[in-house]
Design a protein around this motif. Structure first.
Motif, short mmCIF file in Angstrom:
data_model
loop_
_atom_site.label_atom_id
_atom_site.label_comp_id
_atom_site.label_asym_id
_atom_site.label_seq_id
_atom_site.Cartn_x
_atom_site.Cartn_y
_atom_site.Cartn_z
N LYS A 1 4.94 14.24 -8.33
CA LYS A 1 3.84 14.03 -9.37
C LYS A 1 4.48 13.38 -10.30
O LYS A 1 4.02 12.44 -10.97
N ALA B 1 1.08 -0.37 -5.55
CA ALA B 1 1.68 0.88 -5.86
C ALA B 1 2.34 1.26 -4.36
O ALA B 1 3.60 1.54 -4.56
N SER B 2 2.26 0.91 -3.34
CA SER B 2 2.97 1.12 -2.19
C SER B 2 4.07 0.20 -1.95
O SER B 2 4.81 0.46 -0.87
N LYS C 1 7.27 11.25 -10.37
CA LYS C 1 7.40 9.66 -9.93
C LYS C 1 5.99 9.04 -9.86
O LYS C 1 6.02 7.91 -10.05
N ARG C 2 4.95 9.76 -9.42
CA ARG C 2 3.66 8.97 -9.20
C ARG C 2 3.27 8.60 -10.61
O ARG C 2 2.61 7.46 -10.86
N LEU D 1 5.25 10.97 -2.55
CA LEU D 1 5.98 11.15 -4.12
C LEU D 1 5.97 12.14 -4.73
O LEU D 1 4.80 12.55 -4.85
N LEU E 1 0.38 6.60 -3.04
CA LEU E 1 1.67 7.29 -3.51
C LEU E 1 1.64 8.74 -3.00
O LEU E 1 2.78 9.06 -2.28
N LYS E 2 0.59 9.30 -2.72
CA LYS E 2 0.57 10.75 -2.09
C LYS E 2 0.67 10.58 -0.82
O LYS E 2 1.31 11.60 -0.21
N ALA F 1 -2.96 6.37 -7.37
CA ALA F 1 -2.06 7.30 -6.99
C ALA F 1 -2.27 7.79 -5.30
O ALA F 1 -1.40 8.30 -4.83
N ARG G 1 4.99 5.57 -11.90
CA ARG G 1 4.67 4.29 -11.04
C ARG G 1 3.23 4.07 -11.55
O ARG G 1 2.79 2.56 -12.02
#
Length: 353
Positions: free
Chosen positions: A106, A148-149, A108-109, A104, A99-100, A96, A112
């Motif tokens: 919570k 993730a990115s 959607k995180r 994004l 993503l943080k 995460a 993903r």
């Protein structure tokens, strides 16, 4: 329309080493950079990622020049040799993290993260700490975090080097599967020739800060551009060209190999698996095409390697490595290699026939 993929000219100069390479990777390809320790593989990755400054050259990804772009704006993700997971975070917290940074939500995180854990076959590992994971599991978490990115380019710096051989083989297949599912352009640095040949669409062979050859694995293995590539990408035999008149066996009137010695270091090269072995002196060599025939070669050693025997032979002071399906019954053998399997090199560079 802008060209897709990566095109780069990387030039950097250090106290004891200089790098001057250029290569391209097409969009969606998995390319392997391979070479001996200290040749500049990891330096090239760090220059592409922006972790080291590019002294001169260019770096174009999907039509955009990134040579002056800050690291965090390049849309490039990198998996390091030691994975660099945050030890105080759980698996889901590690994934995460990027993503943080992108803010994004919570929900959607979580979506993903679950999708990425499924991709790397780690469903149910969300709450585990990195210390509780095996080396292979940590490698997959690091890969999930990099993906993730949603990068445009993924860089992998010897990601399997710390793992045992059986696990490496399994995980390289997983990396290839994940690459095919995501379609992300990927550059994979390794020192393992088998690894590169097995998973790469394109191989870039480096030595002493320069690219020696690039292309599909089959072309590099079968038609190495120079003797460095020939001997680095697998085993091979190098003999002086002067052995030709002593060993050439012509079939009919066909003359595929004309004896023309050249000024300079003129050599021939062939792979051990191309050598046929006859260990019964009462029988002829079973070869009916033009070939080189090395009679009465002394068997120096015979190593069992699972699917073949690796023979080291001595012929008139020259060492010849051959692969055989069985252990020879005699200590002297006849060796043969077809002319079409022999390459010529002049001062280390491939000669075209």
């Amino acid at each position: 329309m802008a060209a897709e993929g990566l095109s780069c000219v990387l030039k950097a100069f250090y106290k004891d080493f200089s790098l001057d390479v250029s290569f391209s990777v097409q969009a969606g390809e998995l390319a392997c950079i391979i070479g001996p320790s200290g040749c500049g593989k990891s330096t090239s990755l760090q220059l592409i990622a922006g972790l080291l400054p590019l002294h001169s050259g260019s770096l174009v990804l999907n039509g955009k020049d990134l040579s002056q772009t800050p690291v965090h704006q390049r849309q490039i993700a990198m998996v390091f040799q030691d994975y660099a997971l945050f030890p105080h975070m759980s698996v889901e917290q590690n994934i995460a993290y990027p993503l943080k940074l992108r803010k994004l939500s919570k929900t959607k995180r979580a979506e993903r993260i679950n999708r990425l854990l499924s991709l790397v076959a780690l469903e149910g590992y969300q709450k585990r700490r990195s210390q509780e994971l095996s080396g292979g599991e940590r490698q997959r978490v690091a890969l999930a975090r990099a993906l993730a990115s949603q990068p445009q380019l993924l860089l992998l710096d010897e990601p399997l080097s710390a793992l045992d051989a059986k696990l490496r083989k399994h995980l390289r297949e997983e990396i290839r599967r994940i690459h095919d599912e995501t379609g992300i352009t990927t550059i994979y640095v390794t020192h393992d020739q088998e690894e590169a040949l097995s998973i790469a669409d394109r191989i870039i062979v480096m030595n002493e800060g320069k690219v020696m050859q690039e292309g599909p694995g089959e072309a590099i293995y079968s038609n190495p551009a120079n003797l460095f590539v020939a001997t680095f990408m697998g085993e091979g035999n190098i003999l002086p060209y002067s052995v030709i008149p002593k060993t050439l066996v012509k079939i009919g009137s066909f003359e595929p190999f004309v004896f023309k010695p050249q000024e300079g270091q003129h050599t021939i090269f062939f792979r051990p698996e191309e050598v046929s072995v006859q260990d019964d002196a009462s029988l002829p060599l079973a070869e009916y095409l033009p070939h080189l025939k090395f009679k009465d070669a002394e068997l120096v050693s015979c190593e069992f390697q699972g699917d073949h025997y690796r023979l080291t032979c001595s012929w008139e002071g020259h060492t010849i490595i051959a692969h055989a399906s069985h252990r020879p019954i005699a200590d002297h053998v006849t060796l043969g290699v077809r002319i079409k399997a022999v390459s010529e090199y002049l001062d280390g560079a491939l000669m075209t026939k």
